[in-house]
Write a protein that holds these residues in place. Sequence first.
Motif, PDB file in Angstrom:
ATOM      1  N   TYR A   3       6.741   4.152  -4.204  1.00 21.83           N
ATOM      2  CA  TYR A   3       6.386   5.121  -4.772  1.00 21.83           C
ATOM      3  C   TYR A   3       5.195   4.541  -5.296  1.00 21.83           C
ATOM      4  O   TYR A   3       3.757   4.568  -5.721  1.00 21.83           O
ATOM      5  CB  TYR A   3       6.638   6.577  -5.001  1.00 21.83           C
ATOM      6  CG  TYR A   3       5.448   7.840  -4.638  1.00 21.83           C
ATOM      7  CD1 TYR A   3       5.327   8.001  -5.847  1.00 21.83           C
ATOM      8  CD2 TYR A   3       5.106   8.536  -3.436  1.00 21.83           C
ATOM      9  CE1 TYR A   3       4.358   8.912  -6.712  1.00 21.83           C
ATOM     10  CE2 TYR A   3       4.279   9.437  -3.603  1.00 21.83           C
ATOM     11  CZ  TYR A   3       3.466   9.482  -4.730  1.00 21.83           C
ATOM     12  OH  TYR A   3       2.812  10.641  -5.291  1.00 21.83           O
ATOM     13  N   ALA A 117      -1.417   8.872   2.187  1.00 16.34           N
ATOM     14  CA  ALA A 117      -0.466   9.710   1.305  1.00 16.34           C
ATOM     15  C   ALA A 117      -0.843  10.822   0.963  1.00 16.34           C
ATOM     16  O   ALA A 117       0.757  10.805  -0.111  1.00 16.34           O
ATOM     17  CB  ALA A 117      -0.813   8.186   0.030  1.00 16.34           C
ATOM     18  N   SER A 135      -1.790   6.176  -2.638  1.00 13.19           N
ATOM     19  CA  SER A 135      -1.348   7.297  -3.015  1.00 13.19           C
ATOM     20  C   SER A 135      -1.789   7.380  -4.457  1.00 13.19           C
ATOM     21  O   SER A 135      -1.905   6.391  -5.182  1.00 13.19           O
ATOM     22  CB  SER A 135       0.846   6.694  -3.384  1.00 13.19           C
ATOM     23  OG  SER A 135       1.063   7.895  -4.446  1.00 13.19           O
TER      24      SER A 135
END
Length: 196
Positions: A3, A117, A135
Motif C-alpha cells: 500500500y 485505488a 494510491s
Amino acid sequence: RLYREGLIYRGKRLVNWDPKLLTAVSDLEVVSEEEDGSMWEIRYPFAEGDGALVVATTRPETLLGDVAVAVHPEDERYRHMVGKQVHLPLTGRTIPVIADTYVDRDFGTGCVKITPAHDFNDWQIGHRHGLAPISVLTLDARINEHGPARYRGMDRYDARSAIVADLEAQGLLLSVKAHKLMVPRGDRTGAVIEPM
C-alpha cells in the motif's frame, strides 16, 4: 508495504478503511447517510489540440490518483474522444479517455474520473481496462508521496481546499454546485470511510 508503495495487486478487493482506527472495517460497520456536499466541475484539457472534457466529482482531492476519464461508449457527445489523452490537472500527467458502460450519460457531465485505488466502482472499471491504480492517500488519510509535492502530508480535506483553490487559479474549475450524497462513516468513530 504494498500500500505504501502504491502497488495493489490485480484481483484484490478494496476494503472499507477507517482512517481514525487505522484498520479495515466490515460493510456491517459502515453507516451511509445522505449529507449535504458539493459537485465540482473540472476541466481536463486535451493533450493535443484545443478544448477539454469536463468531469464532475464530489471528491476533487482524489483526482491526484486518476488514471483515466470514462465516457459511455454510446454517448454521441464523447464517442469520438475515446482514445485521446487529457492533461490531469495539477499533476503533470496525461491520462486516456476510455469508454465504459458503467458511466451514466445523464449524471453530471457524462464524464467520470477513474480513481481505482480510492473508489469501489472505479476499481472495477480499472480492472476491466487494465489500468494500474495509483494510491495517493496514507493510512491516516493524508496525501502521500504519489501526490504532487505541494499537497504531500496534507489531510484529505485540507488537500481538497488547496486543490480546489489551485484549480480555480488555473481556470480549470468550471463550477461548484450543491449536491446531496451518501457518505459512508465508521459506526465506531464517525470518521468518513476511505475505500483502500
